[in-house]
Write a protein that holds these residues in place. Structure first.
Motif, PDB file in Angstrom:
ATOM      1  N   ILE A 122       0.386   8.749   6.238  1.00 52.50           N
ATOM      2  CA  ILE A 122      -0.449   8.245   7.322  1.00 52.50           C
ATOM      3  C   ILE A 122      -1.520   9.296   7.630  1.00 52.50           C
ATOM      4  CG2 ILE A 122       1.443   6.908   8.318  1.00 52.50           C
ATOM      5  CD1 ILE A 122       1.665   9.035  10.499  1.00 52.50           C
ATOM      6  N   LYS A 123      -2.555   8.855   8.329  1.00 52.73           N
ATOM      7  CA  LYS A 123      -3.655   9.772   8.636  1.00 52.73           C
ATOM      8  C   LYS A 123      -3.747  10.125  10.123  1.00 52.73           C
ATOM      9  CE  LYS A 123      -6.487   8.280   4.711  1.00 52.73           C
ATOM     10  NZ  LYS A 123      -7.800   7.722   4.264  1.00 52.73           N
ATOM     11  N   TYR A 124      -3.450   9.140  10.976  1.00 58.46           N
ATOM     12  CA  TYR A 124      -3.633   9.361  12.412  1.00 58.46           C
ATOM     13  C   TYR A 124      -2.425   8.866  13.186  1.00 58.46           C
ATOM     14  CZ  TYR A 124      -8.373  10.382  11.012  1.00 58.46           C
ATOM     15  OH  TYR A 124      -9.462  10.941  10.392  1.00 58.46           O
ATOM     16  N   LEU A 125      -2.146   9.546  14.306  1.00 60.08           N
ATOM     17  CA  LEU A 125      -0.957   9.285  15.109  1.00 60.08           C
ATOM     18  C   LEU A 125      -1.351   8.601  16.413  1.00 60.08           C
ATOM     19  CD1 LEU A 125       0.836  12.749  14.685  1.00 60.08           C
ATOM     20  CD2 LEU A 125       0.712  10.824  13.087  1.00 60.08           C
ATOM     21  N   SER A 126      -0.536   7.612  16.792  1.00 60.71           N
ATOM     22  CA  SER A 126      -0.920   6.770  17.920  1.00 60.71           C
ATOM     23  C   SER A 126       0.297   6.406  18.769  1.00 60.71           C
ATOM     24  CB  SER A 126      -1.594   5.498  17.394  1.00 60.71           C
ATOM     25  OG  SER A 126      -2.057   4.681  18.441  1.00 60.71           O
ATOM     26  N   ILE A 127       0.017   5.882  19.945  1.00 60.10           N
ATOM     27  CA  ILE A 127       1.049   5.408  20.860  1.00 60.10           C
ATOM     28  C   ILE A 127       0.524   4.162  21.546  1.00 60.10           C
ATOM     29  CG2 ILE A 127       0.240   6.851  22.786  1.00 60.10           C
ATOM     30  CD1 ILE A 127       3.217   7.197  23.582  1.00 60.10           C
ATOM     31  N   SER A 128       1.419   3.251  21.907  1.00 59.87           N
ATOM     32  CA  SER A 128       0.970   2.065  22.638  1.00 59.87           C
ATOM     33  C   SER A 128       1.800   1.876  23.894  1.00 59.87           C
ATOM     34  CB  SER A 128       1.056   0.804  21.757  1.00 59.87           C
ATOM     35  OG  SER A 128       2.387   0.404  21.555  1.00 59.87           O
ATOM     36  N   GLY A 129       1.233   1.129  24.834  1.00 61.26           N
ATOM     37  CA  GLY A 129       1.930   0.872  26.086  1.00 61.26           C
ATOM     38  C   GLY A 129       1.357  -0.333  26.796  1.00 61.26           C
ATOM     39  N   HIS A 130       2.249  -1.085  27.428  1.00 59.20           N
ATOM     40  CA  HIS A 130       1.851  -2.282  28.159  1.00 59.20           C
ATOM     41  C   HIS A 130       2.087  -2.136  29.660  1.00 59.20           C
ATOM     42  CE1 HIS A 130       3.186  -3.371  24.116  1.00 59.20           C
ATOM     43  NE2 HIS A 130       2.490  -4.490  24.185  1.00 59.20           N
ATOM     44  N   LEU A 131       3.035  -1.311  30.027  1.00 59.02           N
ATOM     45  CA  LEU A 131       3.591  -1.349  31.372  1.00 59.02           C
ATOM     46  C   LEU A 131       3.074  -0.285  32.329  1.00 59.02           C
ATOM     47  CD1 LEU A 131       5.646  -2.124  33.571  1.00 59.02           C
ATOM     48  CD2 LEU A 131       7.375  -0.843  32.309  1.00 59.02           C
ATOM     49  N   ASN A 132       3.275   0.987  31.968  1.00 59.15           N
ATOM     50  CA  ASN A 132       3.111   2.080  32.926  1.00 59.15           C
ATOM     51  C   ASN A 132       2.149   3.132  32.394  1.00 59.15           C
ATOM     52  OD1 ASN A 132       3.358   4.124  34.792  1.00 59.15           O
ATOM     53  ND2 ASN A 132       5.572   4.324  34.626  1.00 59.15           N
ATOM     54  N   PRO A 133       0.925   3.160  32.875  1.00 51.86           N
ATOM     55  CA  PRO A 133      -0.058   4.138  32.382  1.00 51.86           C
ATOM     56  C   PRO A 133       0.396   5.585  32.506  1.00 51.86           C
ATOM     57  CG  PRO A 133      -1.111   2.502  33.784  1.00 51.86           C
ATOM     58  CD  PRO A 133       0.355   2.280  33.909  1.00 51.86           C
ATOM     59  N   ARG A 134       1.288   5.851  33.443  1.00 54.08           N
ATOM     60  CA  ARG A 134       1.746   7.238  33.623  1.00 54.08           C
ATOM     61  C   ARG A 134       2.493   7.743  32.394  1.00 54.08           C
ATOM     62  NH1 ARG A 134       4.269   6.326  39.690  1.00 54.08           N
ATOM     63  NH2 ARG A 134       2.305   5.779  40.730  1.00 54.08           N
ATOM     64  N   VAL A 135       3.145   6.836  31.680  1.00 53.80           N
ATOM     65  CA  VAL A 135       3.879   7.223  30.474  1.00 53.80           C
ATOM     66  C   VAL A 135       2.907   7.661  29.388  1.00 53.80           C
ATOM     67  CG1 VAL A 135       5.421   6.409  28.650  1.00 53.80           C
ATOM     68  CG2 VAL A 135       5.807   5.712  31.022  1.00 53.80           C
ATOM     69  N   THR A 171       0.842  -1.185   0.000  1.00 52.47           N
ATOM     70  CA  THR A 171       0.000   0.000   0.000  1.00 52.47           C
ATOM     71  C   THR A 171       0.884   1.244   0.000  1.00 52.47           C
ATOM     72  OG1 THR A 171      -1.854   1.090   1.135  1.00 52.47           O
ATOM     73  CG2 THR A 171      -0.159   0.115   2.534  1.00 52.47           C
ATOM     74  N   ASP A 172       0.290   2.373  -0.360  1.00 54.89           N
ATOM     75  CA  ASP A 172       1.058   3.622  -0.345  1.00 54.89           C
ATOM     76  C   ASP A 172       0.744   4.473   0.881  1.00 54.89           C
ATOM     77  OD1 ASP A 172      -1.506   4.459  -0.925  1.00 54.89           O
ATOM     78  OD2 ASP A 172      -0.982   5.501  -2.784  1.00 54.89           O
ATOM     79  N   HIS A 173      -0.096   3.944   1.770  1.00 60.00           N
ATOM     80  CA  HIS A 173      -0.421   4.684   2.987  1.00 60.00           C
ATOM     81  C   HIS A 173      -0.978   3.720   4.032  1.00 60.00           C
ATOM     82  CE1 HIS A 173      -4.460   4.208   1.339  1.00 60.00           C
ATOM     83  NE2 HIS A 173      -4.929   4.489   2.550  1.00 60.00           N
ATOM     84  N   VAL A 174      -0.917   4.138   5.283  1.00 55.38           N
ATOM     85  CA  VAL A 174      -1.637   3.426   6.336  1.00 55.38           C
ATOM     86  C   VAL A 174      -2.480   4.445   7.094  1.00 55.38           C
ATOM     87  CG1 VAL A 174      -0.011   1.518   6.619  1.00 55.38           C
ATOM     88  CG2 VAL A 174       0.312   3.614   7.952  1.00 55.38           C
ATOM     89  N   GLU A 175      -3.583   3.961   7.616  1.00 55.62           N
ATOM     90  CA  GLU A 175      -4.488   4.871   8.317  1.00 55.62           C
ATOM     91  C   GLU A 175      -3.896   5.349   9.642  1.00 55.62           C
ATOM     92  OE1 GLU A 175      -6.602   3.386   5.091  1.00 55.62           O
ATOM     93  OE2 GLU A 175      -5.474   2.218   6.580  1.00 55.62           O
ATOM     94  N   GLU A 176      -3.135   4.487  10.290  1.00 61.06           N
ATOM     95  CA  GLU A 176      -2.679   4.817  11.650  1.00 61.06           C
ATOM     96  C   GLU A 176      -1.254   4.308  11.857  1.00 61.06           C
ATOM     97  OE1 GLU A 176      -4.766   4.229  16.073  1.00 61.06           O
ATOM     98  OE2 GLU A 176      -5.426   3.082  14.322  1.00 61.06           O
ATOM     99  N   TRP A 177      -0.392   5.166  12.368  1.00 55.24           N
ATOM    100  CA  TRP A 177       0.991   4.776  12.651  1.00 55.24           C
ATOM    101  C   TRP A 177       1.231   4.989  14.136  1.00 55.24           C
ATOM    102  CZ3 TRP A 177       6.102   7.450  10.812  1.00 55.24           C
ATOM    103  CH2 TRP A 177       7.144   6.515  10.825  1.00 55.24           C
ATOM    104  N   ARG A 178       1.792   3.940  14.767  1.00 55.06           N
ATOM    105  CA  ARG A 178       1.810   3.895  16.218  1.00 55.06           C
ATOM    106  C   ARG A 178       3.230   3.772  16.765  1.00 55.06           C
ATOM    107  NH1 ARG A 178      -3.016   2.218  17.571  1.00 55.06           N
ATOM    108  NH2 ARG A 178      -3.024   0.176  16.572  1.00 55.06           N
TER     109      ARG A 178
END
Length: 286
Positions: free
Chosen positions: A141-154, A102-109
């Protein structure tokens, strides 16, 4: 299947979405099976697909790319960068686009951001966030994201520093008891209109004995959607059955379920919250 708003984006998704980490040889899923599973999911209304370049050295992305074909415009792709620099992240994105065909993704995390030090690296002058912003400006890309497993404060600090569109976080029932994204992160994210995607619903299979309850617990949280890893058609059908017949847990049901699985809240079960992945005894210190 129930659909929910995806933050402030104007989109909505079914409560069940597709975690593509397991449609790979490593999890005994052939390419032919992967293509069949993905297309069956689309037939059933699933449109949100989460992957990453690190999943089986890109095989997850490759198989999604081969699966979508002419249905690309029907689905939403979220992929990730584990790099913390601008240049490293751009390289990862270019490789991901080739594998996904593809030439794009909707969300990059931003993948698995676990410490404030990592967050500072990402927000540095030549950090990964710069690549996300540039890719959005260029329409890659269209939307910006972040992921986390460990520390909600981050993740809380992240959405205070920058208007991320979404966050992928660990919200299994076992996660309820320690470093809880459900308690610490969800209220603020919802207040700010950040779409929240739930993950780790079955605790990497450790909650399989409570399959329906585990999915219902997370579906009952104020999340936009939840991804579940799938490696067989049987698993997909099982997930669809729970999602299609979903009714929110009552307070009494939730309490009873949490009492039943409380003993599962250990570093051995929640490896993503352990001091390190191979540590079965000690919780991470935050």
């Amino acid at each position: 299947m129930e659909k929910r708003n995806f933050g402030k984006t104007g989109y909505e998704f079914p409560i069940l979405s597709f975690g593509a980490q397991r449609i790979v040889d490593e999890h005994n899923c052939t390419e032919e099976e992967a293509i069949q599973i993905v297309n069956r999911a689309i037939d059933e209304g699933i449109t949100y697909f989460d992957t990453a370049p690190t999943y089986s050295k890109g095989q997850s992305e490759e198989r999604l790319g081969k699966s979508f074909g002419k249905r690309r415009d029907q689905i939403w792709i979220a992929t990730k960068t584990g790099e913390r620099t601008r240049d490293g992240s751009w390289r990862k994105l270019e490789e991901s686009l080739k594998r996904l065909q593809t030439d794009h993704v909707e969300e990059w995390r931003l993948h698995a951001v676990g410490t404030m030090e990592e967050l500072d690296q990402i927000f540095a002058k030549d950090g990964a966030l710069k690549a996300l912003i540039e890719a959005k400006e260029q329409g890659v890309i269209k939307y910006l994201s972040i992921s986390g497993h460990l520390n909600p404060r981050v993740q809380l600090e992240a959405i205070n520093r920058f208007p991320f569109d979404s966050a992928l976080v660990a919200v299994s029932a076992a996660d309820h008891f320690i470093y809880s994204f459900a308690h610490e992160f969800l209220p603020k994210a919802n207040e700010q209109g950040v779409a929240v995607i739930g993950m780790k619903l079955l605790g990497l299979g450790k909650l399989a004995d409570w399959y329906e309850q585990a999915l219902r617990y997370t579906f009952s949280l104020p999340v936009s959607t939840s991804i579940v890893g799938i490696s067989s058609m049987e698993q997909l059908e099982k997930n669809l059955a729970v999602a299609n017949n979903f009714k929110p847990m009552t307070d009494a049901e939730t309490l009873s379920f949490l009492k039943e699985i409380m003993h599962m809240c250990t570093p051995d079960t929640l490896r993503w919250k352990a001091k390190d992945w191979n540590n079965k005894e000690e919780w991470a210190v935050r």
